[in-house]
Design an enzyme around this catalytic site. Structure first.
Site, mmCIF file in Angstrom:
data_model
loop_
_atom_site.group_PDB
_atom_site.id
_atom_site.type_symbol
_atom_site.label_atom_id
_atom_site.label_comp_id
_atom_site.label_asym_id
_atom_site.label_seq_id
_atom_site.Cartn_x
_atom_site.Cartn_y
_atom_site.Cartn_z
ATOM 1 N N LYS A 223 -13.296 -28.667 -23.223
ATOM 2 C CA LYS A 223 -13.439 -29.941 -22.507
ATOM 3 C C LYS A 223 -12.601 -29.952 -21.228
ATOM 4 O O LYS A 223 -13.073 -30.330 -20.171
ATOM 5 C CB LYS A 223 -13.021 -31.131 -23.400
ATOM 6 C CG LYS A 223 -13.780 -31.220 -24.709
ATOM 7 C CD LYS A 223 -13.361 -32.440 -25.523
ATOM 8 C CE LYS A 223 -11.921 -32.418 -25.989
ATOM 9 N NZ LYS A 223 -11.604 -31.314 -26.956
ATOM 10 N N ARG B 147 -11.935 -41.279 -28.794
ATOM 11 C CA ARG B 147 -11.868 -40.356 -29.930
ATOM 12 C C ARG B 147 -11.978 -41.070 -31.265
ATOM 13 O O ARG B 147 -11.903 -40.418 -32.309
ATOM 14 C CB ARG B 147 -10.521 -39.693 -29.901
ATOM 15 C CG ARG B 147 -10.570 -38.192 -29.769
ATOM 16 C CD ARG B 147 -9.208 -37.834 -29.433
ATOM 17 N NE ARG B 147 -8.670 -36.612 -29.707
ATOM 18 C CZ ARG B 147 -8.313 -35.743 -28.770
ATOM 19 N NH1 ARG B 147 -8.642 -35.943 -27.526
ATOM 20 N NH2 ARG B 147 -7.657 -34.701 -29.094
ATOM 21 N N ARG C 164 -4.515 -19.617 -26.056
ATOM 22 C CA ARG C 164 -4.443 -20.493 -24.873
ATOM 23 C C ARG C 164 -3.047 -20.567 -24.259
ATOM 24 O O ARG C 164 -2.045 -20.635 -24.964
ATOM 25 C CB ARG C 164 -4.899 -21.900 -25.254
ATOM 26 C CG ARG C 164 -4.668 -22.901 -24.119
ATOM 27 C CD ARG C 164 -5.434 -24.140 -24.291
ATOM 28 N NE ARG C 164 -4.967 -24.925 -25.414
ATOM 29 C CZ ARG C 164 -5.474 -26.106 -25.715
ATOM 30 N NH1 ARG C 164 -6.455 -26.608 -24.991
ATOM 31 N NH2 ARG C 164 -5.022 -26.772 -26.742
ATOM 32 N N ARG D 207 1.094 -24.498 -26.006
ATOM 33 C CA ARG D 207 1.336 -25.850 -26.535
ATOM 34 C C ARG D 207 1.846 -25.774 -27.968
ATOM 35 O O ARG D 207 1.355 -24.979 -28.764
ATOM 36 C CB ARG D 207 0.033 -26.660 -26.488
ATOM 37 C CG ARG D 207 -0.083 -27.492 -25.232
ATOM 38 C CD ARG D 207 -1.454 -28.065 -25.026
ATOM 39 N NE ARG D 207 -2.005 -28.795 -26.167
ATOM 40 C CZ ARG D 207 -3.187 -29.394 -26.149
ATOM 41 N NH1 ARG D 207 -3.938 -29.349 -25.063
ATOM 42 N NH2 ARG D 207 -3.638 -30.028 -27.202
ATOM 43 N N ARG E 38 -5.649 -30.768 -36.665
ATOM 44 C CA ARG E 38 -6.399 -31.335 -35.533
ATOM 45 C C ARG E 38 -7.895 -31.241 -35.795
ATOM 46 O O ARG E 38 -8.650 -32.161 -35.471
ATOM 47 C CB ARG E 38 -6.038 -30.599 -34.235
ATOM 48 C CG ARG E 38 -4.686 -31.023 -33.688
ATOM 49 C CD ARG E 38 -4.157 -30.076 -32.636
ATOM 50 N NE ARG E 38 -5.008 -29.972 -31.473
ATOM 51 C CZ ARG E 38 -4.978 -28.949 -30.608
ATOM 52 N NH1 ARG E 38 -4.126 -27.962 -30.799
ATOM 53 N NH2 ARG E 38 -5.778 -28.933 -29.577
HETATM 54 P P1 AP5 Z 1 -9.711 -26.064 -23.275
HETATM 55 O O1 AP5 Z 1 -10.555 -26.302 -22.056
HETATM 56 O O2 AP5 Z 1 -8.247 -26.177 -23.133
HETATM 57 O O3 AP5 Z 1 -10.262 -26.893 -24.529
HETATM 58 P P2 AP5 Z 1 -10.203 -28.455 -24.861
HETATM 59 O O4 AP5 Z 1 -11.506 -28.809 -25.472
HETATM 60 O O5 AP5 Z 1 -9.760 -29.231 -23.659
HETATM 61 O O6 AP5 Z 1 -9.092 -28.392 -26.000
HETATM 62 P P3 AP5 Z 1 -7.816 -29.289 -26.286
HETATM 63 O O7 AP5 Z 1 -7.082 -28.559 -27.387
HETATM 64 O O8 AP5 Z 1 -7.039 -29.582 -25.053
HETATM 65 O O9 AP5 Z 1 -8.437 -30.538 -26.838
HETATM 66 P P4 AP5 Z 1 -7.811 -31.500 -27.798
HETATM 67 O O10 AP5 Z 1 -8.880 -32.479 -27.811
HETATM 68 O O11 AP5 Z 1 -7.391 -31.005 -29.115
HETATM 69 O O12 AP5 Z 1 -6.376 -31.807 -27.113
HETATM 70 P P5 AP5 Z 1 -5.877 -33.046 -26.262
HETATM 71 O O13 AP5 Z 1 -4.929 -32.547 -25.258
HETATM 72 O O14 AP5 Z 1 -6.998 -33.908 -25.837
HETATM 73 O O15 AP5 Z 1 -10.084 -24.583 -23.792
HETATM 74 C C1 AP5 Z 1 -9.438 -24.027 -24.938
HETATM 75 C C2 AP5 Z 1 -9.137 -22.543 -24.693
HETATM 76 O O16 AP5 Z 1 -10.360 -21.819 -24.640
HETATM 77 C C3 AP5 Z 1 -8.432 -22.250 -23.353
HETATM 78 O O17 AP5 Z 1 -7.566 -21.176 -23.550
HETATM 79 C C4 AP5 Z 1 -9.588 -21.856 -22.414
HETATM 80 O O18 AP5 Z 1 -9.148 -20.983 -21.388
HETATM 81 C C5 AP5 Z 1 -10.544 -21.172 -23.387
HETATM 82 N N1 AP5 Z 1 -11.958 -21.366 -23.034
HETATM 83 C C6 AP5 Z 1 -12.528 -22.484 -22.509
HETATM 84 N N2 AP5 Z 1 -13.851 -22.298 -22.348
HETATM 85 C C7 AP5 Z 1 -14.121 -21.041 -22.822
HETATM 86 C C8 AP5 Z 1 -15.322 -20.268 -22.932
HETATM 87 N N3 AP5 Z 1 -16.515 -20.760 -22.552
HETATM 88 N N4 AP5 Z 1 -15.224 -19.032 -23.472
HETATM 89 C C9 AP5 Z 1 -14.020 -18.527 -23.883
HETATM 90 N N5 AP5 Z 1 -12.860 -19.200 -23.775
HETATM 91 C C10 AP5 Z 1 -12.908 -20.450 -23.259
HETATM 92 O O19 AP5 Z 1 -5.088 -33.870 -27.387
HETATM 93 C C11 AP5 Z 1 -3.859 -33.453 -27.902
HETATM 94 C C12 AP5 Z 1 -3.266 -34.535 -28.792
HETATM 95 O O20 AP5 Z 1 -3.046 -35.736 -28.017
HETATM 96 C C13 AP5 Z 1 -4.153 -34.991 -29.956
HETATM 97 O O21 AP5 Z 1 -3.983 -34.149 -31.081
HETATM 98 C C14 AP5 Z 1 -3.615 -36.416 -30.187
HETATM 99 O O22 AP5 Z 1 -2.382 -36.385 -30.886
HETATM 100 C C15 AP5 Z 1 -3.334 -36.916 -28.768
HETATM 101 N N6 AP5 Z 1 -4.498 -37.599 -28.183
HETATM 102 C C16 AP5 Z 1 -5.203 -37.208 -27.071
HETATM 103 N N7 AP5 Z 1 -6.211 -38.055 -26.834
HETATM 104 C C17 AP5 Z 1 -6.170 -39.009 -27.804
HETATM 105 C C18 AP5 Z 1 -6.967 -40.152 -28.097
HETATM 106 N N8 AP5 Z 1 -8.047 -40.484 -27.331
HETATM 107 N N9 AP5 Z 1 -6.631 -40.903 -29.182
HETATM 108 C C19 AP5 Z 1 -5.541 -40.604 -29.942
HETATM 109 N N10 AP5 Z 1 -4.759 -39.508 -29.733
HETATM 110 C C20 AP5 Z 1 -5.069 -38.720 -28.668
#
Ligand code: AP5
Ligand code: ZN
Length: 207
Positions: free
Chosen positions: A9, A84, A121, A154, A165
């Site tokens: 994402k 979410r 990552r 991270r 997660r």
């Molecule tokens: P990446 O692009 O980083 O993936 P992502 O989907 O953004 O993954 P996240 O782990 O950041 O999502 P998340 O939803 O768990 O975390 P968030 O920060 O929102 O890609 C992943 C890896 O794959 C990278 O290394 C990339 O280079 C690689 N990659 C990408 N595309 C690829 C491809 N096509 N092929 C191969 N490799 C590829 O949330 C973290 C925490 O914050 C949550 O656990 C929660 O505690 C809190 N939080 C955030 N939002 C909320 C909310 N709305 N409500 C409540 N709590 C929340």
């Protein structure tokens, strides 16, 4: 942008925002920024993020709504990682005009691939751009291509936190697929191709 942790994402939201010339916000980045600045909100969020649990809705909704209502958002924006939960989706629906959400891009990737992506990552401390040790390494080891910032792993990408997660995602977030598919705005994209291939599918889905 909707999809499980590690689906890409963040990677794709940056590309889409550039392509469309709009701003973007990632709720996870907003929390991590607060934590870096040691705000009360950041410290509160950390206790949930470290376990891989969701930050409570009231806190998250307030944070994202204040980003949305800031004047620089102009004609539109990309949201990554929000909503979410169903209450978050309802809050967003009522904050925007009817028809305010053009598309919900649901990026789907199988669980074993998600685990591999998160384990490899690295994130930039400066601009939060994601890299991957194998799939998208930086040009210079440990350094961001865009801003030269230091790359780090991270805390919540540790295997036991990733497992929680994923569980939380299936329990609380996946029901949004049904919510947005009923309103006709959902497009499902297979997120397992290369970054460029997935990017092309997303551009197509935005048309
Ligand atoms: P990446 O692009 O980083 O993936 P992502 O989907 O953004 O993954 P996240 O782990 O950041 O999502 P998340 O939803 O768990 O975390 P968030 O920060 O929102 O890609 C992943 C890896 O794959 C990278 O290394 C990339 O280079 C690689 N990659 C990408 N595309 C690829 C491809 N096509 N092929 C191969 N490799 C590829 O949330 C973290 C925490 O914050 C949550 O656990 C929660 O505690 C809190 N939080 C955030 N939002 C909320 C909310 N709305 N409500 C409540 N709590 C929340
Ligand atoms: Zn950077």
């Amino acid at each position: 942008m909707l999809g499980p942790p590690g689906a890409g994402k963040g990677t794709q939201a940056a590309r889409i925002a550039d392509e469309l010339g709009v701003t973007r916000a990632a709720s996870g980045d907003l929390f991590r920024e607060n934590l870096r600045n040691e705000t009360e909100l950041g410290l509160l969020a950390k206790s949930y993020m470290d376990r891989g649990d969701l930050v409570p809705d009231n806190v998250t909704i307030r944070l994202v709504m204040s980003w949305i209502s800031a004047p620089q958002q102009g004609d539109g924006f990309v949201l990554d990682g929000f909503p979410r939960t169903l209450p978050q989706a309802e809050a967003l629906d009522s904050a925007l005009e009817p028809g305010g959400i053009d598309r919900v891009l649901y990026v789907n990737v199988a669980e074993d691939e998600l685990v591999k992506r998160l384990a490899g990552r690295f994130i930039c401390r400066g601009c939060q751009a994601p890299y991957h040790a194998i799939a998208s390494p930086p040009k210079e080891e440990g350094k961001c291509d865009d801003c030269g910032g230091e790359l780090y792993q991270r805390d919540d990408d540790k295997a036991e936190v990733v497992k929680n997660r994923l569980d939380v995602y299936f329990e609380e977030t996946e029901p949004l697929v049904g919510h947005y598919s009923r309103s006709g705005v959902l497009r499902e994209i297979n997120g397992e191709g290369t970054v460029d291939a997935v990017g092309a599918l997303l551009v197509e889905a935005l048309r």
